[in-house]
Each structure stands twice: as structure tokens, then as C-alpha cells.
Design a protein around this motif. Structure first.
Motif, PDB file in Angstrom:
ATOM      1  N   HIS A 201       0.878  -1.316  -0.007  1.00 18.25           N
ATOM      2  CA  HIS A 201       0.064   0.094  -0.082  1.00 18.25           C
ATOM      3  C   HIS A 201       0.899   1.279  -0.086  1.00 18.25           C
ATOM      4  N   ILE A 202       2.290   1.013   0.545  1.00 17.78           N
ATOM      5  CA  ILE A 202       3.108   2.381   0.246  1.00 17.78           C
ATOM      6  C   ILE A 202       3.344   2.848  -0.844  1.00 17.78           C
ATOM      7  N   THR A 203       3.383   4.014  -1.223  1.00 17.61           N
ATOM      8  CA  THR A 203       3.747   4.535  -2.321  1.00 17.61           C
ATOM      9  C   THR A 203       3.772   6.070  -2.497  1.00 17.61           C
ATOM     10  N   ASP A 204       4.422   6.680  -3.727  1.00 16.02           N
ATOM     11  CA  ASP A 204       4.332   7.909  -3.746  1.00 16.02           C
ATOM     12  C   ASP A 204       2.970   8.607  -4.125  1.00 16.02           C
ATOM     13  N   THR A 205       2.041   8.770  -3.177  1.00 17.71           N
ATOM     14  CA  THR A 205       0.667   9.149  -3.309  1.00 17.71           C
ATOM     15  C   THR A 205       0.683  10.570  -4.135  1.00 17.71           C
ATOM     16  N   GLU A 206       1.345  11.474  -3.743  1.00 14.75           N
ATOM     17  CA  GLU A 206       1.471  12.468  -4.365  1.00 14.75           C
ATOM     18  C   GLU A 206       1.435  12.417  -5.738  1.00 14.75           C
ATOM     19  N   GLY A 207       2.365  11.776  -6.566  1.00 14.84           N
ATOM     20  CA  GLY A 207       2.117  11.365  -7.806  1.00 14.84           C
ATOM     21  C   GLY A 207       0.852  10.959  -8.267  1.00 14.84           C
ATOM     22  N   ILE A 208       0.147  10.030  -7.461  1.00 18.94           N
ATOM     23  CA  ILE A 208      -0.975   9.550  -8.020  1.00 18.94           C
ATOM     24  C   ILE A 208      -2.027  10.690  -8.131  1.00 18.94           C
ATOM     25  N   ILE A 209      -2.055  11.522  -7.186  1.00 20.66           N
ATOM     26  CA  ILE A 209      -3.134  12.508  -7.162  1.00 20.66           C
ATOM     27  C   ILE A 209      -2.691  13.553  -8.027  1.00 20.66           C
ATOM     28  N   GLN A 210      -1.502  13.754  -8.190  1.00 14.71           N
ATOM     29  CA  GLN A 210      -1.210  14.958  -9.515  1.00 14.71           C
ATOM     30  C   GLN A 210      -1.703  14.196 -10.700  1.00 14.71           C
ATOM     31  N   ASP A 211      -1.425  13.018 -10.972  1.00 14.47           N
ATOM     32  CA  ASP A 211      -1.645  12.283 -12.255  1.00 14.47           C
ATOM     33  C   ASP A 211      -3.093  12.308 -12.369  1.00 14.47           C
ATOM     34  N   THR A 212      -3.832  11.748 -11.380  1.00  9.85           N
ATOM     35  CA  THR A 212      -5.361  11.992 -11.441  1.00  9.85           C
ATOM     36  C   THR A 212      -5.847  13.279 -12.085  1.00  9.85           C
ATOM     37  N   LEU A 213      -5.204  14.395 -11.255  1.00 12.89           N
ATOM     38  CA  LEU A 213      -5.696  15.768 -11.622  1.00 12.89           C
ATOM     39  C   LEU A 213      -5.428  16.022 -13.176  1.00 12.89           C
ATOM     40  N   GLY A 214      -4.094  15.694 -13.314  1.00  7.54           N
ATOM     41  CA  GLY A 214      -3.746  15.995 -14.669  1.00  7.54           C
ATOM     42  C   GLY A 214      -4.544  15.329 -15.549  1.00  7.54           C
ATOM     43  N   GLU A 215      -5.039  14.218 -15.692  1.00 12.20           N
ATOM     44  CA  GLU A 215      -5.806  13.484 -16.570  1.00 12.20           C
ATOM     45  C   GLU A 215      -7.402  13.896 -16.480  1.00 12.20           C
ATOM     46  N   GLY A 216      -7.635  14.936 -15.784  1.00 14.42           N
ATOM     47  CA  GLY A 216      -8.924  15.332 -15.644  1.00 14.42           C
ATOM     48  C   GLY A 216      -9.807  14.659 -14.639  1.00 14.42           C
ATOM     49  N   GLY A 217      -9.196  13.909 -13.816  1.00 18.56           N
ATOM     50  CA  GLY A 217      -9.862  13.320 -12.707  1.00 18.56           C
ATOM     51  C   GLY A 217     -10.315  14.225 -11.825  1.00 18.56           C
ATOM     52  N   LYS A 218     -11.465  13.756 -10.752  1.00  9.27           N
ATOM     53  CA  LYS A 218     -11.907  14.295  -9.515  1.00  9.27           C
ATOM     54  C   LYS A 218     -11.409  13.713  -8.463  1.00  9.27           C
ATOM     55  N   VAL A 219     -10.657  14.748  -7.524  1.00  3.15           N
ATOM     56  CA  VAL A 219     -10.378  14.447  -6.282  1.00  3.15           C
ATOM     57  C   VAL A 219     -10.960  14.892  -5.118  1.00  3.15           C
ATOM     58  N   LEU A 220     -11.465  14.294  -4.246  1.00  2.00           N
ATOM     59  CA  LEU A 220     -12.284  14.587  -3.126  1.00  2.00           C
ATOM     60  C   LEU A 220     -11.281  14.644  -1.973  1.00  2.00           C
ATOM     61  N   LEU A 221     -11.293  15.698  -1.301  1.00  2.00           N
ATOM     62  CA  LEU A 221     -10.351  15.857  -0.253  1.00  2.00           C
ATOM     63  C   LEU A 221     -11.329  15.657   1.021  1.00  2.00           C
ATOM     64  N   GLU A 222     -10.913  14.807   2.039  1.00  2.00           N
ATOM     65  CA  GLU A 222     -11.631  14.462   3.105  1.00  2.00           C
ATOM     66  C   GLU A 222     -10.933  15.066   4.231  1.00  2.00           C
ATOM     67  N   GLY A 223     -11.654  16.222   4.911  1.00  2.00           N
ATOM     68  CA  GLY A 223     -10.816  16.896   6.073  1.00  2.00           C
ATOM     69  C   GLY A 223     -11.072  16.139   7.375  1.00  2.00           C
ATOM     70  N   ALA A 224     -10.313  16.015   8.198  1.00  3.04           N
ATOM     71  CA  ALA A 224     -10.476  15.513   9.526  1.00  3.04           C
ATOM     72  C   ALA A 224     -10.479  16.921  10.677  1.00  3.04           C
ATOM     73  N   GLN A 225     -10.898  16.316  11.800  1.00  7.96           N
ATOM     74  CA  GLN A 225     -10.964  17.414  12.730  1.00  7.96           C
ATOM     75  C   GLN A 225     -12.016  18.582  12.307  1.00  7.96           C
ATOM     76  N   GLY A 226     -11.495  19.639  12.821  1.00  8.89           N
ATOM     77  CA  GLY A 226     -12.605  20.983  12.163  1.00  8.89           C
ATOM     78  C   GLY A 226     -11.723  22.144  12.589  1.00  8.89           C
ATOM     79  N   THR A 227     -12.210  23.223  11.994  1.00  9.80           N
ATOM     80  CA  THR A 227     -11.471  24.616  11.918  1.00  9.80           C
ATOM     81  C   THR A 227     -11.067  25.009  13.033  1.00  9.80           C
ATOM     82  N   LEU A 228     -11.993  24.839  14.244  1.00 10.21           N
ATOM     83  CA  LEU A 228     -11.628  25.406  15.396  1.00 10.21           C
ATOM     84  C   LEU A 228     -10.783  24.744  16.433  1.00 10.21           C
ATOM     85  N   LEU A 229     -10.341  23.463  15.674  1.00 10.32           N
ATOM     86  CA  LEU A 229      -9.329  22.722  16.379  1.00 10.32           C
ATOM     87  C   LEU A 229      -7.951  22.955  15.445  1.00 10.32           C
TER      88      LEU A 229
END
Ligand code: IMO
Ligand code: MG
Length: 433
Positions: A201-229
């Protein structure tokens, strides 16, 4: 091409898991970018009910990759347990990737989190952390003695990094906190077990995300915690040790702000907080008890009872401004069903003055009394509604007033924990995320 962040607008536990699960069906990649197993995201869908701490809530979307981003801190024991449970329950976890750059939560981080909380509770007061080792792991990251997920793949380097880090840690544990030292060899062996199980499972995830975006894919960013933390913008020192607000997203996944599109803020129809720190609208009365039991407001990670308060529009406006939310999702509206009246905090009052802005000074915030606007409650239940037209007019008035006060409109309203118990007011993304 775009990346869509979903960000907690309050003190965490706003229902981010449900919203991400709902939106994941049209995404190519779902990324967690901050925090660690202090998060507890509840998802209820066709596969069952799940509490996720590290794995993104988009894991159920079989077409998408799920990513534990570089900005996270990872306890491999928690991750392996979560993966085993998902697999046992028939969820495919093969497309779960962990960034080589993410930092590891080690056994000594968990011990130090607990020892430090004990120490604080004897002095100025504990923070009420989740005890998962998150703060100490981020501290090591910034002190440049952290061990990263990628270090698991290089045995010699791993041993050297562990030895370097643990020499100091063990001195702290034994000499400052009078605890028991942890064996380097034992931690090293545990790391090798983690490596054997997680290597795929361990890899260069930044590359996967950049490639997905570069190829026109949609990336959903799941926040954790909250702004007031948020470490910088939250109620310091009663905060977490990362940046859950949208600013943390680009760094925590390795992507340019150019890709960020509509930023969605998740708010509960009331406030909750676990752990210590100011929450001006805390109810501290029978209504708090009633709503806590009705909503099951107990921490998904620690089981602690959550503190409940009325919706705080001053804090909400602050959060909208800080994140530049393009739209909001209101969750748990159904919990307010049946109350004779509902209150919204529209300002703060101290002995000396009135404030309409969320103060940076936490001690001042602690002294703030809420100024409330009281509105009629509603008898007709909103629970399970899927259309705005089904909502009683008092509930609609409540939504409208919140929109006016925080300066942003709702794109969704959640009326129950299940995926389908959702009112969609506006499709996210012009191309319909
Ligand atoms: P999700 O993603 C609510 C709180 C803790 C404590 C403070 C610091 O489920 O919304 P930490 O262990 O992070 O050092 O604790 O932050 N906290 C959360 N509260 N939801 C969370 O995550 C939280 N993650 C941390 O209770 O007050
Ligand atoms: Mg939670």
C-alpha cells in the motif's frame, strides 16, 4: 481536473464521513490530508455501519483510489485493524495507498501523549487529547526526528532513524516523566511486521493525485477534525496538532492550490466538542443531556461524552471566512426535531464589551457569554426528509437564518445518518461531483 475539499467547520465530528461517502461515487480519488487516528468518521451505507479512523470514507467507492496523504500521521496497528475489518466485511481495500511521506505514530508517541496529559492535568490543565499519539508524532515531524512511512522500506535507515529518535524519547520518558523506557529492538521488530503487511500500500501518493488531476479526474479531499481545532486558527492551546482548515489540504496531499475548487464546509445543526477548551454556547442543562442521548453524541474514537451547544454563528462566520467556503452542508438537523424552540448565537458579551467576531484570545473566548436569537422549533419531523419541500417552515427559517448570519448558503442538508437521508439543494461542482 478539480480537487474538492470537504472541511469540518466547527470542533470536529460534524458528519464529514457521511458527506464524503455521499460524494465519493463520482470521484476518482479520495484523500485524507491531516490528522491521524484521533479522527472517527462514521459511515452508514449499503455495506453496513463503519467507524473509520485512518482509511478515507471514500473506500466504499470501488472506482476510486483512497489515499492516506503525506500530511497525516499513521499508527500502523490502527490501520491494519481497520483494513482487516473492512476486508472481513467484504470491502475491497486494494486501492488504498499510504504516502511514503506520512509520519508514523510509534508506541513512544502514544505513551508520551498519555504522560504529557497526566502532567498537564496536575498543572494548568489537560487538553483532553484522544491519547492516540498524534501531538507527539507531529512534534517529532517538526523537530525533524520523525520516522516516515517510507522509512519502513529501508531496514538500515529505519534502524538508524529509530535509534536516533528513541535515545532522546527514552530520556524524556524516564527522566522527565519517570516512566519506563521502550526497547528500540522491540519497536524495530514491530516496524518490520508493519512493513510486511503494508508494503503493497505504500507509495508516492502525491504522484497518483497529481496524475489523477492532470488526466482530468476528480479528487475529493476529506478533512478531519474541524477548523476550530486548527493548530493556528483554532482555540489554542485546546487544538489538535495539524491544520484541518482548507490551508492544510494542499500541503497535506502535495497539490497546488490551483486545483482547489468549491470548498464545502460541514456544520452540525448545533455545536459539539470533545476534550477541553472554550465553547461559548455550551448548554450545560437538561436539553444537552436530551440531545446527547438522542444523537448518541459520544466520541467515535474515545467514547467520551461530547459537550453540546447551540449553533454558534459567530464561530461559523469565522470559519466561513477562514476557509472561503463556497457552500455548506448542515448535518443532524433531525436531532433538533420536537424542541419547542431553537437558539442561534449571534454575538458574544463579556463584562466589558460585546463582540461580533471570534476572538484570537482563548482566555477572552472563555469569558464570552453568548447573545442568542431564539426561534420557534418544529413538531413535524425532518428526520429522513429528502426534499426541502418536506421540511416544516420553522426548520427552513432556521436554515435561512444560519445562512444569513454566517454569509454562505447550504448545498446539502442531512436529515439522518444514512446515505439516502440527504437533501441536495445544489450539485457540487459544475460537472456534478
Ligand atoms: P473528527 O475527524 C473531534 C480533539 C480532541 C482534543 C483535541 C486534541 O472525527 O472530526 P489530539 O488527540 O488531536 O491531540 O486532541 O482535538 N479532536 C477531535 N475532536 N473530532 C475529531 O476528529 C478530533 N480529533 C481531535 O478531543 O480536544
Ligand atoms: Mg468524529
Amino acid at each position: 481536473m478539480p480537487a474538492y475539499p470537504v472541511i469540518g467547520g466547527q470542533w470536529g465530528d460534524e458528519g464529514k464521513g457521511k458527506v464524503v461517502d455521499f460524494l465519493a461515487k463520482n470521484s476518482d480519488c479520495i484523500v485524507r490530508f491531516a490528522g491521524g487516528s484521533n479522527a472517527g468518521h462514521t459511515v452508514i451505507n449499503d455495506s453496513g455501519e463503519f467507524r473509520l479512523h485512518l482509511v478515507p470514507s471514500g473506500i466504499f467507492a470501488s472506482q476510486a483510489s483512497s489515499i492516506i496523504g503525506n500530511g497525516m500521521v499513521v499508527d500502523p496497528d490502527v490501520l491494519l485493524e481497520e483494513l482487516a475489518e473492512l476486508t472481513n466485511r467484504g470491502v475491497d481495500t486494494q486501492r488504498l495507498y499510504v504516502s511514503q511521506r506520512a509520519h508514523l505514530i510509534m508506541p513512544y508517541h502514544i505513551l508520551l501523549d498519555q504522560l504529557e496529559e497526566e502532567r498537564r492535568s496536575q498543572g494548568a490543565g489537560a487538553i483532553g487529547t484522544t491519547g492516540r499519539g498524534v501531538g507527539p508524532a507531529y512534534t517529532d515531524k517538526t523537530s525533524r526526528v520523525g520516522v516516515r512511512v517510507g522509512d519502513l522500506l529501508d531496514k538500515d535507515n529505519l534502524k538508524a532513524r529509530l535509534t536516533q529518535a528513541m535515545e532522546l524519547k527514552n530520556k524524556m520518558i524516564t527522566r522527565v516523566y519517570e516512566g519506563e523506557a521502550i526497547s528500540v529492538d522491540e519497536v524495530y521488530d514491530r516496524c518490520l511486521t508493519w512493513r510486511d503487511k503494508l508494503e503493497g500500500h505504500i507509495t508516492d501518493t502525491e504522484g497518483i493525485i497529481q496524475d489523477t488531476l492532470g488526466e482530468g479526474g476528480k479528487v475529493l479531499l476529506e478533512g478531519a477534525q474541524g477548523t476550530l481545532l486548527d493548530l493556528d486558527h483554532g482555540t489554542y492551546p485546546y487544538v489538535t496538532s495539524s491544520w484541518p482548515s482548507v490551508g492544510g489540504a494542499c500541503i497535506g496531499m502535495g497539490v497546488s492550490p490551483n486545483y482547489i475548487r468549491e470548498i464545502t464546509g460541514i456544520f452540525k445543526a448545533y455545536c459539539t466538542r470533545v476534550g477541553r477548551g472554550p465553547m461559548p454556547t455550551e448548554m450545560l442543562d437538561a436539553t444537552e443531556e436530551l440531545l446527547r442521548e438522542k444523537a448518541g453524541e459520544y466520541g467515535a474514537t474515545t467514547g467520551r461524552p461530547r459537550r453540546l451547544g447551540w449553533f454558534d454563528a459567530v464561530a461559523g462566520r469565522y470559519s466561513v471566512g477562514l476557509n472561503g467556503f463556497s457552500s455548506l452542508v448542515l448535518t443532524r438537523l433531525d436531532i433538533l426535531d420536537g424542541l419547542p424552540s431553537v437558539k442561534i448565537c449571534v454575538g458574544y458579551r463579556t463584562m466589558e464589551r460585546e463582540l461580533d467576531r471570534f476572538p484570537a484570545d482563548t482566555l477572552l473566548l472563555e469569558r464570552c457569554e453568548p447573545i442568542y436569537e431564539e426561534m420557534s422549533g418544529w413538531d413535524i419531523p425532518t428526520a429522513g426528509s429528502t426534499q426541502i419541500s418536506e421540511l416544516p417552515q420553522e426548520a427552513v427559517a432556521y436554515l435561512k437564518r444560519i445562512e444569513e448570519l454566517v454569509g454562505c448558503s447550504f448545498s446539502m442538508v442531512s436529515t439522518g445518518p444514512k446515505r439516502e437521508e440527504t437533501i441536495v439543494l445544489k450539485q457540487l461542482g459544475s460537472d456534478g461531483l
